[in-house]
Design a protein around this motif. Sequence first.
Motif, PDB file in Angstrom:
ATOM      1  N   VAL A 179       0.851  -1.185   0.000  1.00  0.00           N
ATOM      2  CA  VAL A 179       0.000   0.000   0.000  1.00  0.00           C
ATOM      3  C   VAL A 179       0.890   1.239   0.000  1.00  0.00           C
ATOM      4  CG1 VAL A 179      -1.715   1.347   1.259  1.00  0.00           C
ATOM      5  CG2 VAL A 179      -1.885  -1.149   1.224  1.00  0.00           C
ATOM      6  N   SER A 180       0.643   2.154  -0.929  1.00  0.00           N
ATOM      7  CA  SER A 180       1.310   3.454  -0.880  1.00  0.00           C
ATOM      8  C   SER A 180       0.293   4.497  -0.438  1.00  0.00           C
ATOM      9  CB  SER A 180       1.908   3.827  -2.242  1.00  0.00           C
ATOM     10  OG  SER A 180       0.899   4.057  -3.203  1.00  0.00           O
ATOM     11  N   VAL A 181       0.731   5.456   0.371  1.00  0.00           N
ATOM     12  CA  VAL A 181      -0.211   6.377   1.018  1.00  0.00           C
ATOM     13  C   VAL A 181      -0.029   7.806   0.525  1.00  0.00           C
ATOM     14  CG1 VAL A 181      -0.394   4.943   3.071  1.00  0.00           C
ATOM     15  CG2 VAL A 181       1.347   6.731   2.991  1.00  0.00           C
ATOM     16  N   ASP A 182      -1.148   8.516   0.524  1.00  0.00           N
ATOM     17  CA  ASP A 182      -1.176   9.926   0.158  1.00  0.00           C
ATOM     18  C   ASP A 182      -1.310  10.761   1.427  1.00  0.00           C
ATOM     19  OD1 ASP A 182      -1.230  12.173  -1.451  1.00  0.00           O
ATOM     20  OD2 ASP A 182      -2.692  11.344  -2.844  1.00  0.00           O
ATOM     21  N   LEU A 183      -1.337  12.081   1.273  1.00  0.00           N
ATOM     22  CA  LEU A 183      -1.287  12.938   2.463  1.00  0.00           C
ATOM     23  C   LEU A 183      -2.545  12.868   3.324  1.00  0.00           C
ATOM     24  CD1 LEU A 183      -1.678  16.678   1.363  1.00  0.00           C
ATOM     25  CD2 LEU A 183      -2.389  14.764  -0.042  1.00  0.00           C
ATOM     26  N   ARG A 184      -3.707  12.494   2.769  1.00  0.00           N
ATOM     27  CA  ARG A 184      -4.931  12.461   3.577  1.00  0.00           C
ATOM     28  C   ARG A 184      -4.989  11.249   4.507  1.00  0.00           C
ATOM     29  NH1 ARG A 184      -6.473  15.573  -0.677  1.00  0.00           N
ATOM     30  NH2 ARG A 184      -7.915  17.273  -0.228  1.00  0.00           N
ATOM     31  N   ILE A 185      -4.029  10.359   4.405  1.00  0.00           N
ATOM     32  CA  ILE A 185      -4.011   9.187   5.280  1.00  0.00           C
ATOM     33  C   ILE A 185      -3.754   9.584   6.732  1.00  0.00           C
ATOM     34  CG2 ILE A 185      -1.542   8.644   5.146  1.00  0.00           C
ATOM     35  CD1 ILE A 185      -4.420   6.095   4.877  1.00  0.00           C
ATOM     36  N   VAL A 186      -3.234  10.795   6.967  1.00  0.00           N
ATOM     37  CA  VAL A 186      -2.942  11.224   8.335  1.00  0.00           C
ATOM     38  C   VAL A 186      -4.018  12.156   8.886  1.00  0.00           C
ATOM     39  CG1 VAL A 186      -0.465  10.865   8.224  1.00  0.00           C
ATOM     40  CG2 VAL A 186      -1.404  13.033   7.438  1.00  0.00           C
ATOM     41  N   LEU A 187      -5.195  12.159   8.273  1.00  0.00           N
ATOM     42  CA  LEU A 187      -6.325  12.846   8.891  1.00  0.00           C
ATOM     43  C   LEU A 187      -6.768  12.057  10.132  1.00  0.00           C
ATOM     44  CD1 LEU A 187      -8.403  13.914   5.748  1.00  0.00           C
ATOM     45  CD2 LEU A 187      -6.922  15.338   7.180  1.00  0.00           C
ATOM     46  N   PRO A 188      -7.483  12.672  11.052  1.00  0.00           N
ATOM     47  CA  PRO A 188      -7.757  12.047  12.364  1.00  0.00           C
ATOM     48  C   PRO A 188      -8.401  10.677  12.331  1.00  0.00           C
ATOM     49  CG  PRO A 188      -8.242  14.399  12.452  1.00  0.00           C
ATOM     50  CD  PRO A 188      -7.930  14.093  11.029  1.00  0.00           C
ATOM     51  N   LYS A 189      -9.267  10.376  11.358  1.00  0.00           N
ATOM     52  CA  LYS A 189      -9.976   9.093  11.351  1.00  0.00           C
ATOM     53  C   LYS A 189      -9.733   8.301  10.066  1.00  0.00           C
ATOM     54  CE  LYS A 189     -13.684  10.567  14.481  1.00  0.00           C
ATOM     55  NZ  LYS A 189     -15.156  10.631  14.704  1.00  0.00           N
ATOM     56  N   SER A 190      -8.579   8.483   9.458  1.00  0.00           N
ATOM     57  CA  SER A 190      -8.320   7.827   8.170  1.00  0.00           C
ATOM     58  C   SER A 190      -7.927   6.365   8.302  1.00  0.00           C
ATOM     59  CB  SER A 190      -7.215   8.581   7.415  1.00  0.00           C
ATOM     60  OG  SER A 190      -7.675   9.828   6.968  1.00  0.00           O
ATOM     61  N   VAL A 191      -7.385   5.956   9.475  1.00  0.00           N
ATOM     62  CA  VAL A 191      -6.896   4.587   9.647  1.00  0.00           C
ATOM     63  C   VAL A 191      -7.654   3.916  10.785  1.00  0.00           C
ATOM     64  CG1 VAL A 191      -4.887   3.129  10.127  1.00  0.00           C
ATOM     65  CG2 VAL A 191      -4.603   5.244   8.808  1.00  0.00           C
ATOM     66  N   LYS A 192      -8.221   2.747  10.496  1.00  0.00           N
ATOM     67  CA  LYS A 192      -8.951   1.982  11.517  1.00  0.00           C
ATOM     68  C   LYS A 192      -8.399   0.553  11.510  1.00  0.00           C
ATOM     69  CE  LYS A 192     -13.284   4.621  11.363  1.00  0.00           C
ATOM     70  NZ  LYS A 192     -12.787   5.723  10.545  1.00  0.00           N
ATOM     71  N   ASN A 193      -8.083   0.031  12.702  1.00  0.00           N
ATOM     72  CA  ASN A 193      -7.487  -1.307  12.769  1.00  0.00           C
ATOM     73  C   ASN A 193      -8.409  -2.365  13.376  1.00  0.00           C
ATOM     74  OD1 ASN A 193      -7.432  -0.783  15.519  1.00  0.00           O
ATOM     75  ND2 ASN A 193      -5.206  -0.584  15.651  1.00  0.00           N
ATOM     76  N   GLY A 194      -9.631  -1.989  13.706  1.00  0.00           N
ATOM     77  CA  GLY A 194     -10.573  -2.964  14.240  1.00  0.00           C
ATOM     78  C   GLY A 194     -10.476  -3.180  15.735  1.00  0.00           C
ATOM     79  N   SER A 195      -9.456  -2.631  16.383  1.00  0.00           N
ATOM     80  CA  SER A 195      -9.296  -2.775  17.837  1.00  0.00           C
ATOM     81  C   SER A 195      -9.361  -1.429  18.549  1.00  0.00           C
ATOM     82  CB  SER A 195      -7.968  -3.471  18.160  1.00  0.00           C
ATOM     83  OG  SER A 195      -7.973  -4.805  17.709  1.00  0.00           O
TER      84      SER A 195
END
Length: 272
Positions: A179-195
């Motif tokens: 996966v390559s990431v863009d700048l919006r990946i570091v917005l507050p709720k952009s990443v969820k890991n299920g835990s």
Amino acid sequence: MKILVCVKRIPDPDESLKFAGGGLDYSASKWVPNAFDEYAIETALRLAEVVGGTQRLAEVIVLGIGPESQRQQLTQFLAMGADRGIIVDADPDKLDTATVSKLIAAVFKKEACDLLVAGKLSQDNEGGQVPQRVAGLLDVPQASFAATIEWDQGAKVLTVGREVDDGVEVKRVPLPAVVSVDLRIVLPKSVKNGSTPATHAYQEGPRLASLKGITMAKRKPVAVLKPADLGVAVGGNEQVVGIAAPPARKAGQKVKTVEELFEKLTKEAKVI
């Protein structure tokens, strides 16, 4: 899960370029981490940690390719929270995109990683080729320019949202993957890991290294490898023929009327 994050040091983009001998002069350059690699590390850490708990869902390994003596930026990523580091000690002047991709793919296999997270490009050359090349070498699925990521741990699948011209495209990517990431990946709720609770909002942007993190970074293991250790020959088909500053711009012209402007655009500049 093991997450490999490849990082790169670059000349400070805010500094003026200096030219010498048909190329760029880096002798007095200040070296800084590539910003998109900071986003990649932040993404990996959000996937790995459980906010409000002490357990880790994944081991985060940071990989740098370049002179062993110049590891300052890699240490910075360790201070942000990565678990350990790997340096492939190589002369950057002898590395091209294909060779770098082969080295990353070889480390991915050696470490038996489940996910490679990379910035979408490096700011110094803006090639944007490495993550895609690595996915091809590994023969694994990829999602490029990710703006959001959601990890389904049970299914071992990532749901990746990526912005396209007419909206948002969503891909389901089974692991192992790139996966390559863009700048919006570091917005507050952009990443969820299920835990970590889905309602949790991170501070926007990549995290800063704490004093404790800086102290701990010095104790974290950093393995040093040579390209030969990975079975990769240094050298490739890409060569820089020459680099030169663009010609100085000519002074602008002032016109008094719209008619005069139209005359110059049509007959002198010939853009209309």
